[in-house]
Scaffold this motif. Structure first.
Motif, mmCIF file in Angstrom:
data_model
loop_
_atom_site.group_PDB
_atom_site.id
_atom_site.type_symbol
_atom_site.label_atom_id
_atom_site.label_comp_id
_atom_site.label_asym_id
_atom_site.label_seq_id
_atom_site.Cartn_x
_atom_site.Cartn_y
_atom_site.Cartn_z
ATOM 1 N N ILE A 1 -0.877 -2.693 0.100
ATOM 2 C CA ILE A 1 -1.246 -1.992 1.327
ATOM 3 C C ILE A 1 -2.679 -1.499 1.155
ATOM 4 O O ILE A 1 -3.054 -1.006 0.094
ATOM 5 N N ASN A 2 -3.470 -1.601 2.191
ATOM 6 C CA ASN A 2 -4.858 -1.164 2.149
ATOM 7 C C ASN A 2 -4.955 0.327 2.457
ATOM 8 O O ASN A 2 -4.246 0.832 3.333
ATOM 9 N N SER B 1 3.019 2.262 10.837
ATOM 10 C CA SER B 1 3.099 0.806 10.679
ATOM 11 C C SER B 1 3.273 0.429 9.212
ATOM 12 O O SER B 1 4.033 -0.489 8.884
ATOM 13 N N VAL B 2 2.587 1.144 8.333
ATOM 14 C CA VAL B 2 2.740 0.911 6.896
ATOM 15 C C VAL B 2 4.180 1.187 6.480
ATOM 16 O O VAL B 2 4.794 0.398 5.758
ATOM 17 N N CYS B 3 4.739 2.291 6.948
ATOM 18 C CA CYS B 3 6.129 2.623 6.615
ATOM 19 C C CYS B 3 7.090 1.576 7.157
ATOM 20 O O CYS B 3 8.063 1.212 6.478
ATOM 21 N N ASP B 4 6.832 1.061 8.352
ATOM 22 C CA ASP B 4 7.660 -0.016 8.910
ATOM 23 C C ASP B 4 7.585 -1.262 8.034
ATOM 24 O O ASP B 4 8.602 -1.929 7.804
ATOM 25 N N LYS C 1 -1.188 10.678 0.960
ATOM 26 C CA LYS C 1 -0.627 10.637 2.317
ATOM 27 C C LYS C 1 0.653 9.799 2.349
ATOM 28 O O LYS C 1 1.658 10.217 2.942
ATOM 29 N N LEU C 2 0.624 8.644 1.715
ATOM 30 C CA LEU C 2 1.813 7.792 1.694
ATOM 31 C C LEU C 2 2.936 8.453 0.900
ATOM 32 O O LEU C 2 4.097 8.401 1.304
ATOM 33 N N TRP C 3 2.609 9.098 -0.217
ATOM 34 C CA TRP C 3 3.632 9.759 -1.027
ATOM 35 C C TRP C 3 4.363 10.841 -0.233
ATOM 36 O O TRP C 3 5.580 11.008 -0.356
ATOM 37 N N ALA D 1 10.721 -2.880 6.048
ATOM 38 C CA ALA D 1 11.093 -4.292 6.218
ATOM 39 C C ALA D 1 11.190 -4.985 4.867
ATOM 40 O O ALA D 1 12.105 -5.788 4.632
ATOM 41 N N ALA D 2 10.273 -4.681 3.961
ATOM 42 C CA ALA D 2 10.314 -5.279 2.633
ATOM 43 C C ALA D 2 11.542 -4.807 1.850
ATOM 44 O O ALA D 2 12.161 -5.582 1.112
#
Length: 118
Positions: free
Chosen positions: A95-96, A106-109, A25-27, A113-114
């Motif tokens: 990330i969990n 929110s994870v992408c944000d 999903k993140l990929w 930010a990082a």
């Protein structure tokens, strides 16, 4: 040296083929420079380890962790691994799985930010 590269390439392929649902999903959100134009690669070898998602330009590793990172032994392994990666000049962002599943934006944000941090 060629044998090591072949092992790394094969191991990277295996890790990509058997990724978790959260990693998949993140990929889908990181691939193809979709996150503000930043390029990520999957399962990138760094020394004896592989980073889940790596932005080589910013030397940022995004690790997606699930329940298999909760025992004392696994926590100690992750700490040694993080120390090695940081000594190699990378920043490690953990990330969990649940956060990816429930709050991808929110994870992408957080990742963005990082990336933008010095």
């Amino acid at each position: 040296m060629r044998g090591i590269r072949l092992f790394e390439r094969n191991r990277s392929r295996d890790l990509r083929a058997y990724q978790t649902q959260a990693e998949e999903k993140l990929w889908r959100r990181l691939r193809g420079r979709q996150l503000a134009g930043w390029k990520f690669v999957r399962q990138h070898p760094i020394g004896p380890y592989f980073g889940d998602f790596v932005c080589r330009e910013r030397k940022l590793i995004v690790e997606v962790d699930g329940a298999t990172h909760s025992s004392d032994e696994e926590i100690a392994y992750d700490a040694r691994r993080t120390t090695f990666l940081e000594e190699a000049g990378y920043r490690v962002l953990r990330i969990n799985n649940i956060d990816v599943s429930q709050s991808l934006e929110s994870v992408c944000d957080t990742i963005l930010a990082a990336l933008e941090r010095d």
